[in-house]
Design an enzyme around this catalytic site. Sequence first.
Site, PDB file in Angstrom:
ATOM      1  CG  ASP A  87      -0.141   5.688  -4.789  1.00  0.00           C
ATOM      2  OD1 ASP A  87      -1.026   4.842  -4.577  1.00  0.00           O
ATOM      3  OD2 ASP A  87      -0.240   6.643  -4.461  1.00  0.00           O
ATOM      4  CG  HIS A 107      -2.720   8.340  -2.177  1.00  0.00           C
ATOM      5  ND1 HIS A 107      -1.972   7.147  -2.403  1.00  0.00           N
ATOM      6  CD2 HIS A 107      -3.262   8.115  -0.821  1.00  0.00           C
ATOM      7  CE1 HIS A 107      -1.978   6.206  -1.449  1.00  0.00           C
ATOM      8  NE2 HIS A 107      -2.893   6.737  -0.615  1.00  0.00           N
TER       9      HIS A 107
END
Length: 315
Positions: A153, A180
């Site tokens: 990310d 996530h």
Amino acid sequence: QNNTKVTVVGAAGGIGQPLSLLLKQSDLISELSLYDIVKHTPGVAADISHMNFPARVKGFTGPEQLRDSLKGSQVVIIPAGLPRKPGMTRDDLFTANASVVRDVALAVSEVAPTALVGIITNPVNSCVPIFCEVMRKAGKLDPNRIFGVSTLDLVRASAFIGEAKGLNPKEVNCPVIGGHSGISIVPLISQCQPAVQFSQDELAKMVARIQDAGTEVVKAKAGAGSATLSMGFAGARFALSLIKALSGQSNVIECAYVMSDIAGTKYFATPLILGKNGIEKNLGIGKLSNYEQELVNKAIPEIKDNVAKGEQFVK
Ligand code: APR
């Protein structure tokens, strides 16, 4: 100091292979143990072993060799499980992947209970609680040693912000907190180094792109899979940070999804200082803009649900 044994569980997969290839290049690794259920795993190990770097590479396959592959490992990285197909959310993967993570956790609790563990298997938001609950049941839980690898990310945030602002993406550092998956991913662009300015509209678009980046890849691969190469890179970066911390390097910082009471969700990703025993210090979330606080408020119920699902599975 190159005496670290690392095991990759799921090493023959789309993520596992590039991840293992990148790890082979580290001088800090003495032994790279590659495990996967598929029988050509020793072939993947033989292939990578021909790269001229010091780490010894061994392949293991079949459930009966899982414990041998893990024994004595200081770092265990887990990209095992089914990947996301078009139209599937990470959560749809839950049923298939929950039992994979449970079985690996049980083996780790038996033969490598003090290893630092990085979980890549999706849905990460639920798989980390599964791993922790199995360790707890076995009386071996040390929450400072178990990480959900959310590195991709912030790698994506750096790449996209660098691209938008004409900066070298290697020099852009944007913390990403939360979880996530989708709206649980909260990029803290107000804390980006170097500082960057976006209009509110541009900011919302940037956040949406970071949150949906996995889907961007799934769509572009048109049925052939999800992110593997960038995830392999991000997984290797995280593993190497753990290994650097183990080898005594100070001030190693990575964001990861860990057990945490910061947002009242039991698990939450934040920047962490890593040390020999895993998390040395949780750096927390810092000062958020109002917009980022709203994003966190949306992430919280999502993460709570994902965590409850993982915990329920182990019960
Ligand atoms: N033990 C070990 N390896 C396993 C197991 C298991 N119980 N079950 C599956 N595997 C292996 C598969 O044999 C395969 O080689 O995991 C590997 C997964 O590779 P791919 O199918 O190519 O999937 P990949 O794209 O690498 O994604 C793996 O990471 O990001 C997550 O969502 C992704 O959960 C998925 C995982």
